[in-house]
Design a protein around this motif. Structure first.
Motif, PDB file in Angstrom:
ATOM      1  N   ALA A  50      34.791  43.715  39.654  1.00 25.26           N
ATOM      2  CA  ALA A  50      36.172  43.693  39.249  1.00 25.26           C
ATOM      3  C   ALA A  50      36.505  42.703  37.900  1.00 25.26           C
ATOM      4  O   ALA A  50      37.558  42.960  37.428  1.00 25.26           O
ATOM      5  N   LEU A  51      35.417  42.065  37.586  1.00 27.19           N
ATOM      6  CA  LEU A  51      35.630  41.045  36.394  1.00 27.19           C
ATOM      7  C   LEU A  51      36.008  41.952  35.185  1.00 27.19           C
ATOM      8  O   LEU A  51      35.287  42.944  34.932  1.00 27.19           O
ATOM      9  N   GLY A  52      36.945  41.628  34.350  1.00 28.32           N
ATOM     10  CA  GLY A  52      37.199  42.074  33.055  1.00 28.32           C
ATOM     11  C   GLY A  52      38.197  43.094  33.185  1.00 28.32           C
ATOM     12  O   GLY A  52      38.943  43.618  32.256  1.00 28.32           O
ATOM     13  N   PHE A  53      38.451  43.986  34.284  1.00 27.76           N
ATOM     14  CA  PHE A  53      39.493  45.096  34.344  1.00 27.76           C
ATOM     15  C   PHE A  53      41.093  44.431  34.404  1.00 27.76           C
ATOM     16  O   PHE A  53      41.183  43.313  34.863  1.00 27.76           O
ATOM     17  N   VAL A  54      41.818  44.970  33.879  1.00 25.89           N
ATOM     18  CA  VAL A  54      43.180  44.624  33.666  1.00 25.89           C
ATOM     19  C   VAL A  54      44.318  45.120  34.814  1.00 25.89           C
ATOM     20  O   VAL A  54      44.012  46.220  34.923  1.00 25.89           O
ATOM     21  N   TYR A  55      44.650  44.201  35.545  1.00 27.49           N
ATOM     22  CA  TYR A  55      45.533  44.173  36.538  1.00 27.49           C
ATOM     23  C   TYR A  55      47.137  43.855  36.221  1.00 27.49           C
ATOM     24  O   TYR A  55      47.069  42.929  35.395  1.00 27.49           O
ATOM     25  N   GLU A  56      48.086  44.530  36.813  1.00 30.66           N
ATOM     26  CA  GLU A  56      49.263  43.975  36.672  1.00 30.66           C
ATOM     27  C   GLU A  56      50.100  43.382  37.612  1.00 30.66           C
ATOM     28  O   GLU A  56      49.851  43.708  39.028  1.00 30.66           O
ATOM     29  N   TYR A  57      50.599  42.383  37.565  1.00 32.63           N
ATOM     30  CA  TYR A  57      51.242  41.263  38.414  1.00 32.63           C
ATOM     31  C   TYR A  57      52.373  42.149  39.196  1.00 32.63           C
ATOM     32  O   TYR A  57      53.047  42.907  38.530  1.00 32.63           O
ATOM     33  N   GLY A  58      52.396  41.929  40.395  1.00 31.22           N
ATOM     34  CA  GLY A  58      53.615  42.616  41.301  1.00 31.22           C
ATOM     35  C   GLY A  58      53.130  43.943  41.759  1.00 31.22           C
ATOM     36  O   GLY A  58      53.854  44.674  42.382  1.00 31.22           O
ATOM     37  N   THR A  59      52.220  44.698  41.197  1.00 30.67           N
ATOM     38  CA  THR A  59      51.722  45.966  41.688  1.00 30.67           C
ATOM     39  C   THR A  59      50.740  45.903  42.843  1.00 30.67           C
ATOM     40  O   THR A  59      50.086  44.586  43.164  1.00 30.67           O
ATOM     41  N   GLU A  60      50.415  46.931  43.430  1.00 30.14           N
ATOM     42  CA  GLU A  60      49.439  46.855  44.506  1.00 30.14           C
ATOM     43  C   GLU A  60      48.039  46.453  44.091  1.00 30.14           C
ATOM     44  O   GLU A  60      47.512  45.560  44.699  1.00 30.14           O
ATOM     45  N   GLN A  61      47.714  47.198  43.139  1.00 26.66           N
ATOM     46  CA  GLN A  61      46.354  46.777  42.518  1.00 26.66           C
ATOM     47  C   GLN A  61      46.227  45.373  41.982  1.00 26.66           C
ATOM     48  O   GLN A  61      45.335  44.603  42.252  1.00 26.66           O
ATOM     49  N   GLY A  62      47.460  44.843  41.536  1.00 30.09           N
ATOM     50  CA  GLY A  62      47.394  43.514  41.109  1.00 30.09           C
ATOM     51  C   GLY A  62      47.295  42.540  42.189  1.00 30.09           C
ATOM     52  O   GLY A  62      46.675  41.467  42.334  1.00 30.09           O
TER      53      GLY A  62
END
Length: 265
Positions: free
Chosen positions: A199-211
């Motif tokens: 998972a390192l390096g991938f971009v995630y968004e706060y407040g989303t399921e993926q985040g």
């Protein structure tokens, strides 16, 4: 005589002992969580006061870890009670059993006696990372008992709780500063879980399921990774190629047959 001994007497004594132990442990853990949550927030941007959102987050986190303490101590209590019943079945008297149980309990709480938590057959939540960094929440059947001791378990729980509190504090402050996206970074070595490294390096968004799933990886026992914000500026954001090179050097690969990340031996 052994026949005059009431097993419930031992049960009540053990329960009373564990109530006091659990209360003390919980008080100390809440202090740790609060301190590390605040420290994580201050690491991003020093603040003098906790907001209501932060206080509620601390309460939620404390409640979750109180549950872990209670479950562990319940297992400890059952183990001590079973030991008392074994001695009772051997025909030993009250005084003799009391002394042996006192010594046994001291060994358990001192860490020299193992504790077995048997949740075999039950499900536990796990997070798996796909080839593209997408995280899915799934469940896994527990196949064997968990064997530990009170010292090892306490150390693990303390490390996990403080790391989780630190990262939650940082996440709250990053969002207050206006950052909407983040990535995970940290050690790429044999102690790290393959899915965490993947998972390192991938971009995630706060407040989303993926985040939320990505932040949940940081809450898993003994995790040493952390989050860093995405600035949206190539001069400030580390290129993904850097993380891919780290993973390759570590021997990380995706096993298509097994459908999961692994390290080459």
């Amino acid at each position: 005589m052994a026949s005059e001994i009431d097993p419930e007497t031992f049960d009540q004594q053990v329960d009373q002992l564990l109530l006091g132990v659990t209360a003390t442990q919980s008080d100390e853990l809440v202090k740790l969580i609060t301190a590390y949550y605040k420290a994580g927030s201050d690491d991003v941007r020093p603040n003098t006061r906790l907001t209501n959102v932060q206080k509620n987050a601390i309460k939620k986190l404390s409640a979750e870890h109180f549950g872990y303490i209670s479950e562990f101590n319940r297992n400890v209590g059952d183990q001590i009670k079973n030991k008392a019943r074994e001695l009772l079945n051997e025909g030993k008297g009250y005084a003799e059993i009391s002394e042996e149980i006192r010594t046994y309990a001291e060994d358990v709480f001192g860490g020299s006696e193992r504790v077995v938590i048997d949740n075999t057959g039950k499900k536990r939540t796990v997070f798996k990372v796909g080839k593209d960094g997408t995280i899915r929440k799934t469940s896994k059947i527990i196949e064997r008992p968990y064997v530990t001791n009170t010292q090892a378990y306490s150390d693990m729980l303390s490390r996990t709780a403080t790391h989780t509190a630190w990262e939650q504090g940082r996440a709250t402050e990053y969002q207050r500063m206006g950052f909407s996206k983040f990535r995970l970074t940290g050690p790429v070595d044999e102690r790290a879980r393959p899915d965490h490294v993947a998972a390192l390096g991938f971009v995630y968004e706060y407040g989303t399921e993926q985040g939320n799933y990505a932040l949940s990886l940081l809450e898993e026992p003994n995790c040493r990774h952390r989050q860093i914000p995405i600035f949206g500026d190539p001069k400030l954001d580390t290129p993904m190629s850097f993380f891919e090179e780290q993973k390759e050097k570590a021997g990380l690969y995706f096993d298509d047959d097994a459908g999961e990340w692994k390290f080459r031996e």
